[in-house]
Design a protein around this motif. Structure first.
Motif, PDB file in Angstrom:
ATOM      1  N   THR A  26     -12.156  -0.855 -11.373  1.00 43.97           N
ATOM      2  CA  THR A  26     -12.109   0.283 -10.456  1.00 43.97           C
ATOM      3  C   THR A  26     -11.048   1.251 -10.964  1.00 43.97           C
ATOM      4  O   THR A  26     -10.305   0.934 -11.902  1.00 43.97           O
ATOM      5  CB  THR A  26     -11.737  -0.162  -9.032  1.00 43.97           C
ATOM      6  N   SER A  27     -10.961   2.402 -10.325  1.00 43.89           N
ATOM      7  CA  SER A  27     -10.008   3.401 -10.811  1.00 43.89           C
ATOM      8  C   SER A  27      -8.565   2.885 -10.704  1.00 43.89           C
ATOM      9  O   SER A  27      -7.727   3.199 -11.545  1.00 43.89           O
ATOM     10  CB  SER A  27     -10.171   4.698 -10.028  1.00 43.89           C
ATOM     11  N   GLY A  44     -20.360 -16.313  -4.001  1.00 42.58           N
ATOM     12  CA  GLY A  44     -19.656 -15.037  -4.121  1.00 42.58           C
ATOM     13  C   GLY A  44     -18.422 -14.965  -3.246  1.00 42.58           C
ATOM     14  O   GLY A  44     -18.478 -15.345  -2.067  1.00 42.58           O
ATOM     15  N   VAL A  45     -17.329 -14.489  -3.808  1.00 44.87           N
ATOM     16  CA  VAL A  45     -16.094 -14.286  -3.045  1.00 44.87           C
ATOM     17  C   VAL A  45     -15.650 -12.841  -3.264  1.00 44.87           C
ATOM     18  O   VAL A  45     -15.512 -12.404  -4.406  1.00 44.87           O
ATOM     19  CB  VAL A  45     -14.963 -15.232  -3.520  1.00 44.87           C
ATOM     20  N   TYR A  46     -15.499 -12.134  -2.154  1.00 42.55           N
ATOM     21  CA  TYR A  46     -15.056 -10.747  -2.277  1.00 42.55           C
ATOM     22  C   TYR A  46     -13.950 -10.555  -1.244  1.00 42.55           C
ATOM     23  O   TYR A  46     -14.168 -10.698  -0.036  1.00 42.55           O
ATOM     24  CB  TYR A  46     -16.223  -9.796  -1.984  1.00 42.55           C
ATOM     25  N   GLY A  47     -12.761 -10.270  -1.728  1.00 42.71           N
ATOM     26  CA  GLY A  47     -11.633 -10.198  -0.809  1.00 42.71           C
ATOM     27  C   GLY A  47     -10.745  -9.005  -1.064  1.00 42.71           C
ATOM     28  O   GLY A  47     -10.717  -8.451  -2.156  1.00 42.71           O
ATOM     29  N   LYS A  48     -10.024  -8.611  -0.037  1.00 41.56           N
ATOM     30  CA  LYS A  48      -9.075  -7.523  -0.201  1.00 41.56           C
ATOM     31  C   LYS A  48      -7.865  -7.732   0.696  1.00 41.56           C
ATOM     32  O   LYS A  48      -7.846  -8.652   1.534  1.00 41.56           O
ATOM     33  CB  LYS A  48      -9.733  -6.175   0.077  1.00 41.56           C
ATOM     34  N   GLN A  76      -7.369 -11.763   1.983  1.00 39.89           N
ATOM     35  CA  GLN A  76      -7.114 -12.379   0.680  1.00 39.89           C
ATOM     36  C   GLN A  76      -5.698 -12.007   0.230  1.00 39.89           C
ATOM     37  O   GLN A  76      -5.091 -12.683  -0.580  1.00 39.89           O
ATOM     38  CB  GLN A  76      -8.147 -11.855  -0.328  1.00 39.89           C
ATOM     39  N   TRP A  77      -5.217 -10.899   0.754  1.00 36.22           N
ATOM     40  CA  TRP A  77      -3.893 -10.331   0.457  1.00 36.22           C
ATOM     41  C   TRP A  77      -3.753  -9.882  -0.979  1.00 36.22           C
ATOM     42  O   TRP A  77      -2.663  -9.583  -1.454  1.00 36.22           O
ATOM     43  CB  TRP A  77      -2.750 -11.291   0.844  1.00 36.22           C
ATOM     44  N   LYS A  78      -4.803  -9.890  -1.685  1.00 32.93           N
ATOM     45  CA  LYS A  78      -4.889  -9.170  -2.955  1.00 32.93           C
ATOM     46  C   LYS A  78      -6.367  -8.923  -3.192  1.00 32.93           C
ATOM     47  O   LYS A  78      -7.202  -9.580  -2.570  1.00 32.93           O
ATOM     48  CB  LYS A  78      -4.208  -9.925  -4.093  1.00 32.93           C
ATOM     49  N   HIS A  79      -6.675  -8.000  -4.068  1.00 31.65           N
ATOM     50  CA  HIS A  79      -8.079  -7.705  -4.316  1.00 31.65           C
ATOM     51  C   HIS A  79      -8.690  -8.756  -5.241  1.00 31.65           C
ATOM     52  O   HIS A  79      -8.082  -9.125  -6.237  1.00 31.65           O
ATOM     53  CB  HIS A  79      -8.218  -6.306  -4.910  1.00 31.65           C
ATOM     54  N   LYS A  80      -9.885  -9.197  -4.853  1.00 32.24           N
ATOM     55  CA  LYS A  80     -10.495 -10.297  -5.615  1.00 32.24           C
ATOM     56  C   LYS A  80     -12.010 -10.149  -5.618  1.00 32.24           C
ATOM     57  O   LYS A  80     -12.606  -9.883  -4.569  1.00 32.24           O
ATOM     58  CB  LYS A  80     -10.117 -11.632  -4.965  1.00 32.24           C
ATOM     59  N   PHE A  81     -12.614 -10.331  -6.791  1.00 34.66           N
ATOM     60  CA  PHE A  81     -14.074 -10.313  -6.901  1.00 34.66           C
ATOM     61  C   PHE A  81     -14.475 -11.447  -7.834  1.00 34.66           C
ATOM     62  O   PHE A  81     -14.153 -11.426  -9.022  1.00 34.66           O
ATOM     63  CB  PHE A  81     -14.558  -8.969  -7.464  1.00 34.66           C
ATOM     64  N   GLY A 119      -8.579  -6.333 -11.017  1.00 34.56           N
ATOM     65  CA  GLY A 119      -8.373  -7.011 -12.294  1.00 34.56           C
ATOM     66  C   GLY A 119      -9.397  -6.622 -13.335  1.00 34.56           C
ATOM     67  O   GLY A 119     -10.310  -5.836 -13.083  1.00 34.56           O
ATOM     68  N   GLU A 120      -9.245  -7.205 -14.494  1.00 31.91           N
ATOM     69  CA  GLU A 120     -10.158  -6.936 -15.602  1.00 31.91           C
ATOM     70  C   GLU A 120     -11.562  -7.420 -15.237  1.00 31.91           C
ATOM     71  O   GLU A 120     -11.709  -8.513 -14.696  1.00 31.91           O
ATOM     72  CB  GLU A 120      -9.662  -7.683 -16.830  1.00 31.91           C
ATOM     73  N   GLU A 121     -12.547  -6.609 -15.525  1.00 31.19           N
ATOM     74  CA  GLU A 121     -13.932  -7.005 -15.232  1.00 31.19           C
ATOM     75  C   GLU A 121     -14.480  -7.800 -16.413  1.00 31.19           C
ATOM     76  O   GLU A 121     -14.430  -7.332 -17.547  1.00 31.19           O
ATOM     77  CB  GLU A 121     -14.772  -5.752 -14.991  1.00 31.19           C
TER      78      GLU A 121
END
Lengths: 321, 335
Positions: free
Chosen positions: B254-255, B147-151, B231-236, B260-262
């Motif tokens: 997200t709102s 799992g990678v979760y970044g913001k 991450q300097w951008k949102h990433k899931f 990105g597209e889920e």
């Protein structure tokens, strides 16, 4: 409602799911029948989905006018219901289609595709019913023996009834209201009274049972681009080409909740590429795209059609409510 | 429809989201809202409070919804449970494991009350699909996950999230907790964990900007986590390896659509190369343009209140397990 798409690296540009000899035979029979049984220009012009006279002239094929509903964007033929029904029961056509060689060719060309569908159906059954064993399946209108046999043998199938099929007389081991799943593939395109048919299908299902529908879609790329030049779409084999919006409305108006809608078609680009000469410069950009692009780009374009629900084969899962 | 008298404590972004969703649901009669910043509640009808104790005491609600900063969550949850209220609380369940265990101890002494924590990601379409795909057995058994979760975060900005005394931790506790919860959800309970946190960019921040962890279950399934504020951008991204196939979850609806597209992509292993190319099995992708997660989460809570269902996700057990993992990573870092 979920929107999804299927993608493979495999290119379908050089793949055929049809045998040309049999396909041409079917077209000849249909053309001959249409010529002998022209539809009256006074036939009903209401949209079979919206039930209002919302259609505008779209094109004419073999003397049969097709209208496009300005409300739901479905395309439908102006023809007499009885003539279209008689076409479905044409003995010459049935004899051709039940022929062993015809059925063997279908199996040869489509076995892999059917196998993939059955795996997919098993997973989706689990997703929405929370079980993929011991299910009662009613299969309506299936005229492909190999396909029918594969469904019957699928791990999720407990009991299987084939109805309204040219392959055999109806089987009734599953009573009304007992089906977990109804498969209704390649049939809606032959219906001018789809609401009536869907209401009947609904009665076959248990409460919360699932209807899997597959049909040619009038909102699909090859159908809109080629119009009357589409060699795969002709009267009275295809008299209703619902749009994605139209199919959703049709199901919701007749007691279903649409759970998932996809257009997993793989042949749109191939069909348009094969007939683009016929279209001439009417579709300048499409012609340029198809003539100048690499196979990789064309594959990506087919993927885009799938993702955007823009392919001409639409598949829906709906739940009886 | 049966309605439960409800108060919401904390009317920041999450409080407002819960207010909207509970109002839309119809099963909650929100009689009072509370926030120590009165500007946040001036536009709401009903009784307004700046003191949460006064709010609970005066309103005597059946349900308390806790959307406050991490530091006060345990106090409010325990007080509400003491008063016989059902509780829905945002994550994280406190600043540390001690906080969570305090709530668990209190909850274990209650009878018939509902306590649920907002591990909202479990209700996203891609997560629901993945869980169904795994449970169906279609792709075999799960053996590993990544799992990678970044913001993109500014950890020096003046906000409560960056105050270690209030928040209790950095990116791992704030965001990585969701991915840890999902890894547990898909892989199982982890009996071993090793990992560390670091401040690779935000050197002056008390909370970490990076966390790595590797976990293993009793029966040998493995998972890794990379939680990042840089991450300097949102990433899931969540990859799940199974004995007969693979699942990839990419993006999160997200709102703001910033993740990105889920989508969920899956394929069966194809060692016989049916697809025609080695290493290119036929993929099936689903993408989603609707986020029903808030609605589904509140529905589950409501169904538990009415006895029509139980809390399946975000239980005190889920909260304790995930906080225990985070606690171990933080402790190893301090060793």
């Amino acid at each position: 409602m979920l929107r999804s798409y299927q993608y493979t690296e495999k290119s379908y540009l050089d793949v055929s799911v049809q045998n040309n000899y049999f396909r041409n035979k079917e077209i000849d029979i249909a053309k001959e029948y249409v010529n002998a049984h022209p539809s009256s220009k006074n036939s009903k012009k209401e949209c079979p989905v919206c039930h209002i006279p919302s259609g505008e002239y779209y094109y004419t094929k073999w003397g049969v006018d097709y209208l496009c509903c300005m409300n739901c964007r479905s395309i439908y033929a102006v023809c007499d219901d009885s003539i279209a029904k008689d076409y479905q029961n044409l003995s010459e056509l049935i004899t051709l289609r039940v022929d062993k060689t015809y059925q063997n060719e279908l199996l040869k060309n489509r076995e892999e595709m059917w196998g993939e569908f059955i795996e997919w159906a098993e997973y989706r059954a689990f997703r929405f019913l929370r079980k993929n064993k011991g299910l009662n399946i009613v299969d309506i209108g299936n005229r492909m023996e190999g396909y029918s046999n594969m469904i019957k043998a699928a791990p999720f199938c407990e009991r299987y009834d084939l109805r309204d099929s040219i392959l055999c007389s109806d089987s009734h081991t599953i009573n009304k209201g007992e089906a977990d799943i109804v498969f209704w593939f390649d049939q809606l395109q032959k219906e001018l009274n789809p609401s009536e048919k869907i209401s009947m299908i609904r009665k076959e299902l248990k409460e919360c049972g699932l209807l899997f529908v597959g049909t040619r879609a009038g909102s699909g790329f090859d159908i809109i681009t080629l119009k009357e030049k589409n060699t795969n779409i002709y009267p009275y084999e295809h008299i209703l080409l619902v749009s994605v919006k139209g199919l959703t409305k049709l199901l919701e108006d007749n007691g279903f909740e649409v759970l998932e809608i996809t257009t997993p078609g793989v042949m749109d680009v191939k069909y348009v590429k094969e007939s683009i000469e016929e279209v001439g410069d009417r579709e300048g950009f499409v012609r340029y795209l198809l003539e100048e692009s690499s196979p990789g780009i064309l594959q990506d374009f087919q993927r885009f059609l799938q993702k955007g629900c823009l392919s001409s084969f639409v598949r829906v899962i709906a739940r009886r409510i | 429809m049966q309605q439960f008298n409800t108060v919401i404590i904390g009317m920041g972004r999450m409080g407002r989201t819960r207010y909207q969703e509970m109002t839309r649901h119809g099963g909650f009669n929100i009689t009072g809202v509370c926030d120590n910043n009165l500007e946040c509640i001036q536009d709401y009808s009903g009784n307004k409070y700046s003191d949460w104790k006064e709010c609970i005491d005066n309103e005597q609600p059946e349900v308390v919804v806790v959307c406050t900063v991490n530091a006060v969550i345990p106090d409010i949850v325990c007080y509400a449970l003491d008063k016989g209220c059902h509780v829905f609380s945002e994550k994280p369940p406190g600043r540390n494991l001690k906080d969570t265990l305090r709530m668990k101890e209190k909850y274990d002494k209650t009878n018939g009350l509902v306590l649920k924590f907002g591990f909202n990601h479990r209700y996203h379409n891609s997560i629901i699909e993945a869980k169904s795909l795994i449970d169906s057995g279609f792709l075999g058994d799960v053996v590993a996950a990544r799992g990678v979760y970044g913001k993109a975060a500014n950890l020096m900005r003046d906000e409560w999230r960056n105050n270690i005394d209030i928040a209790g931790g950095g990116i791992l506790l704030d965001q990585g907790i969701h991915m840890l919860d999902l890894l547990r959800y898909f892989v199982g309970d982890f009996s071993e964990i090793s990992g560390f946190t670091d401040n690779l960019v935000w050197k002056e921040s008390a909370g970490e900007d990076t966390a790595f962890a590797t976990m293993r279950t009793q029966d040998g399934k493995v998972a890794t986590l990379h939680s990042s504020a840089i991450q300097w951008k949102h990433k899931f991204d969540l990859d799940i390896m199974l004995t007969d196939g693979y699942i990839a979850l990419n993006g999160l609806l997200t709102s703001t659509k910033s993740y990105g597209e889920e989508s969920i992509t899956y394929y069966k292993k194809d060692l016989e190369i049916k697809s025609g190319k080695i290493g290119n099995p036929k993929e099936y992708t689903m993408c989603f343009d609707e986020d029903s997660s808030w609605e589904l989460e509140i529905k589950e809570f409501y169904d538990a209140l009415t006895g029509r269902g139980i809390v399946e996700n975000g239980t005190i057990e889920d909260a304790t397990q995930v906080m225990s993992l985070i606690d171990k990573v933080y402790k190893k870092n301090n060793d």
